[in-house]
Motif scaffolding. Structure first.
Motif, PDB file in Angstrom:
ATOM      1  N   LEU A  86       0.805  -1.109   0.247  1.00  0.00           N
ATOM      2  CA  LEU A  86      -0.454  -0.356  -0.053  1.00  0.00           C
ATOM      3  C   LEU A  86       0.650   1.395   0.153  1.00  0.00           C
ATOM      4  N   LYS A  87      -0.111   2.146  -1.034  1.00  0.00           N
ATOM      5  CA  LYS A  87       1.558   3.344  -0.804  1.00  0.00           C
ATOM      6  C   LYS A  87       0.683   4.619  -0.744  1.00  0.00           C
ATOM      7  N   PRO A  88       1.216   5.783  -0.391  1.00  0.00           N
ATOM      8  CA  PRO A  88       0.329   7.269   0.299  1.00  0.00           C
ATOM      9  C   PRO A  88      -0.747   7.272  -0.830  1.00  0.00           C
ATOM     10  N   ASP A  89      -0.935   7.430  -1.943  1.00  0.00           N
ATOM     11  CA  ASP A  89      -1.701   7.414  -3.297  1.00  0.00           C
ATOM     12  C   ASP A  89      -3.168   6.476  -2.963  1.00  0.00           C
ATOM     13  N   ASP A  90      -3.226   4.974  -2.135  1.00  0.00           N
ATOM     14  CA  ASP A  90      -4.060   4.433  -1.933  1.00  0.00           C
ATOM     15  C   ASP A  90      -5.237   4.926  -0.847  1.00  0.00           C
ATOM     16  N   PRO A  91      -5.048   5.814   0.166  1.00  0.00           N
ATOM     17  CA  PRO A  91      -6.046   6.008   1.442  1.00  0.00           C
ATOM     18  C   PRO A  91      -7.131   6.326   0.194  1.00  0.00           C
ATOM     19  N   ALA A  92      -8.755   6.660   0.958  1.00  0.00           N
ATOM     20  CA  ALA A  92      -9.550   6.288   0.582  1.00  0.00           C
ATOM     21  C   ALA A  92     -10.755   5.220   0.918  1.00  0.00           C
ATOM     22  N   VAL A  93     -12.206   5.718   0.572  1.00  0.00           N
ATOM     23  CA  VAL A  93     -12.654   4.568   1.202  1.00  0.00           C
ATOM     24  C   VAL A  93     -13.219   3.941  -0.113  1.00  0.00           C
ATOM     25  N   TYR A  94     -13.055   2.377   0.442  1.00  0.00           N
ATOM     26  CA  TYR A  94     -13.706   1.495  -0.910  1.00  0.00           C
ATOM     27  C   TYR A  94     -14.562   0.460  -0.799  1.00  0.00           C
ATOM     28  N   TYR A  95     -15.298   0.778  -1.843  1.00  0.00           N
ATOM     29  CA  TYR A  95     -16.896   0.145  -2.354  1.00  0.00           C
ATOM     30  C   TYR A  95     -16.908  -0.915  -2.438  1.00  0.00           C
ATOM     31  N   CYS A  96     -17.921  -1.670  -2.596  1.00  0.00           N
ATOM     32  CA  CYS A  96     -17.637  -2.769  -3.058  1.00  0.00           C
ATOM     33  C   CYS A  96     -19.758  -2.368  -4.300  1.00  0.00           C
ATOM     34  N   ASN A  97     -19.643  -2.837  -5.033  1.00  0.00           N
ATOM     35  CA  ASN A  97     -20.596  -2.936  -6.628  1.00  0.00           C
ATOM     36  C   ASN A  97     -21.015  -3.608  -7.887  1.00  0.00           C
ATOM     37  N   VAL A  98     -22.175  -4.492  -7.896  1.00  0.00           N
ATOM     38  CA  VAL A  98     -22.769  -4.618  -8.322  1.00  0.00           C
ATOM     39  C   VAL A  98     -23.896  -3.640  -9.065  1.00  0.00           C
ATOM     40  N   VAL A  99     -23.998  -4.430 -10.603  1.00  0.00           N
ATOM     41  CA  VAL A  99     -24.988  -3.630 -11.344  1.00  0.00           C
ATOM     42  C   VAL A  99     -25.731  -4.582 -12.037  1.00  0.00           C
ATOM     43  N   ILE A 100     -27.150  -4.869 -11.310  1.00  0.00           N
ATOM     44  CA  ILE A 100     -28.326  -5.357 -12.094  1.00  0.00           C
ATOM     45  C   ILE A 100     -29.682  -5.003 -12.254  1.00  0.00           C
ATOM     46  N   SER A 101     -29.674  -4.970 -13.971  1.00  0.00           N
ATOM     47  CA  SER A 101     -30.859  -4.707 -13.967  1.00  0.00           C
ATOM     48  C   SER A 101     -30.984  -2.872 -14.236  1.00  0.00           C
ATOM     49  N   SER A 102     -29.048  -2.771 -14.716  1.00  0.00           N
ATOM     50  CA  SER A 102     -28.803  -1.290 -15.250  1.00  0.00           C
ATOM     51  C   SER A 102     -28.766  -0.550 -13.799  1.00  0.00           C
ATOM     52  N   ARG A 103     -28.759  -1.336 -12.216  1.00  0.00           N
ATOM     53  CA  ARG A 103     -29.426  -0.444 -11.678  1.00  0.00           C
ATOM     54  C   ARG A 103     -27.819  -0.561 -10.452  1.00  0.00           C
ATOM     55  N   HIS A 104     -27.580   0.548 -10.034  1.00  0.00           N
ATOM     56  CA  HIS A 104     -26.198   0.176  -9.427  1.00  0.00           C
ATOM     57  C   HIS A 104     -26.236   0.115  -7.828  1.00  0.00           C
ATOM     58  N   TYR A 105     -25.913  -1.091  -7.891  1.00  0.00           N
ATOM     59  CA  TYR A 105     -26.108  -1.262  -6.230  1.00  0.00           C
ATOM     60  C   TYR A 105     -24.535  -0.998  -5.363  1.00  0.00           C
ATOM     61  N   TRP A 106     -24.244  -0.173  -3.585  1.00  0.00           N
ATOM     62  CA  TRP A 106     -23.174  -0.026  -3.630  1.00  0.00           C
ATOM     63  C   TRP A 106     -23.179  -0.259  -1.358  1.00  0.00           C
ATOM     64  N   GLY A 107     -22.253  -0.526  -1.242  1.00  0.00           N
ATOM     65  CA  GLY A 107     -22.564  -0.595  -0.176  1.00  0.00           C
ATOM     66  C   GLY A 107     -21.656   0.281   0.259  1.00  0.00           C
ATOM     67  N   GLN A 108     -21.462   0.245   2.294  1.00  0.00           N
ATOM     68  CA  GLN A 108     -21.412   1.261   2.675  1.00  0.00           C
ATOM     69  C   GLN A 108     -19.756   1.942   2.677  1.00  0.00           C
ATOM     70  N   GLY A 109     -19.236   1.535   2.206  1.00  0.00           N
ATOM     71  CA  GLY A 109     -17.623   1.500   2.571  1.00  0.00           C
ATOM     72  C   GLY A 109     -16.522   0.816   3.623  1.00  0.00           C
ATOM     73  N   THR A 110     -15.464   0.906   3.598  1.00  0.00           N
ATOM     74  CA  THR A 110     -15.133   0.496   4.625  1.00  0.00           C
ATOM     75  C   THR A 110     -13.979   1.578   4.397  1.00  0.00           C
ATOM     76  N   GLN A 111     -12.820   2.697   5.168  1.00  0.00           N
ATOM     77  CA  GLN A 111     -12.164   2.925   4.899  1.00  0.00           C
ATOM     78  C   GLN A 111     -10.524   3.069   4.904  1.00  0.00           C
ATOM     79  N   VAL A 112      -9.441   3.126   4.071  1.00  0.00           N
ATOM     80  CA  VAL A 112      -8.104   2.660   3.915  1.00  0.00           C
ATOM     81  C   VAL A 112      -7.531   3.605   4.445  1.00  0.00           C
ATOM     82  N   ALA A 113      -6.912   3.424   5.189  1.00  0.00           N
ATOM     83  CA  ALA A 113      -5.493   4.740   5.709  1.00  0.00           C
ATOM     84  C   ALA A 113      -4.122   4.297   5.733  1.00  0.00           C
ATOM     85  N   VAL A 114      -3.090   4.415   4.541  1.00  0.00           N
ATOM     86  CA  VAL A 114      -1.223   4.756   5.034  1.00  0.00           C
ATOM     87  C   VAL A 114      -1.264   5.767   5.960  1.00  0.00           C
ATOM     88  N   SER A 115      -0.013   5.192   7.163  1.00  0.00           N
ATOM     89  CA  SER A 115       0.683   6.221   6.803  1.00  0.00           C
ATOM     90  C   SER A 115       1.168   5.522   8.382  1.00  0.00           C
TER      91      SER A 115
END
Length: 116
Positions: A86-115
């Motif tokens: 992991l690099k200093p450019d990688d910190p973000a909230v990471y989300y998973c996604n699935v598209v079903i019948s043209s509709r996007h579904y998202w999770g709430q996200g999980t935070q990744v920090a690099v320090s």
């Protein structure tokens, strides 16, 4: 209704590793390709990696190739993202996604920090 729940985020030092998980509800999980996205503060959400329904084909953003590995276990209705070096450019909230019948579904996200 599809529900996605991410977990596994946290704080790591540069060069460290994390394994994210995305648990999906519903027995139709195995029918769909799925993706990981991330969003850093002040930036647009960007695609990290994608995987086909049975895991035969994967795609990665250029900056993640060789460091991140996407996988899934359809029997457990779970998708994973192994993140190494992991690099200093990688910190973000990471989300998973699935598209079903043209509709996007998202999770709430999980935070990744690099320090250090």
């Amino acid at each position: 209704q599809v529900q996605l729940v991410e977990s596994g985020g946290g704080l790591v030092q540069p060069g460290g590793s994390l394994r994210l998980s995305c648990a999906a509800s519903g027995s139709t999980f195995s029918r769909y390709s799925m993706s990981w996205y991330r969003q850093a503060p002040g930036k647009e959400r960007e695609l990290v990696a994608a995987i086909t329904s049975i895991g035969g084909v994967t795609n990665y953003a250029d900056s993640m190739k060789g460091r991140f590995t996407i996988s899934r276990d359809n029997a457990k209705y779970t998708m994973y993202l192994q993140m190494n070096n992991l690099k200093p450019d990688d910190p973000a909230v990471y989300y998973c996604n699935v598209v079903i019948s043209s509709r996007h579904y998202w999770g709430q996200g999980t935070q990744v920090a690099v320090s250090s």
